[in-house]
Design an enzyme around this catalytic site. Structure first.
Site: not given
Length: 136
Positions: A11, A85, A89
């Site tokens: 996150c 997120c 990533c």
């Protein structure tokens, strides 16, 4: 997937959702699954309300610290679970990616964090079931 699959929870701040998910997977996976968590922009400390919510269900995440997301952590993981997120990533082919849409516990009181915690637990239980071979 290897004998002991590995999961990375990601996150933004690695202070609430991903830490709660990692705590549940550690507790419910009983060492059968390697657990990692990280944040794209890690905070300074774990959300104290998330710590409190997890203590209510017997899981202590108070000793955890937010960690920075690295390519190495993604490469070393079989499953990457993102929580808000998304684009931050890194993507590596051959990994299983899931995006869990969950409310952010940051700035929330305990009454708002409990349902987030409970939804994370349900998702972790389903994740464990998907990673473990079925017994005949």
């Amino acid at each position: 997937m290897p004998d002991r699959p590995s999961v990375l929870f990601v996150c933004v701040h690695n202070a609430g959702r991903s830490q709660m998910a990692a705590g549940f997977l550690e507790a419910l996976g009983h060492g059968r699954i390697e657990v990692r968590s990280a944040g794209s922009m890690p905070g300074n400390q774990i959300n104290p309300v998330a710590v409190e919510a997890m203590k209510e269900v017997g899981i202590d995440i108070a000793g955890e610290q937010p960690k920075k997301l690295t390519d190495d952590a993604v490469v070393a993981s079989d499953v990457v679970i993102t929580m808000g997120c998304g684009d931050e990533c890194p993507y590596f082919p051959g990994k299983r990616y899931e995006d869990w849409v969950l409310d952010d516990p940051a700035g929330q009181g305990i009454d708002a964090v409990r349902p987030i915690r409970d939804e994370i637990k349900e998702r972790v239980e389903a994740l464990i079931a998907s990673l473990e071979p079925t017994s005949a």
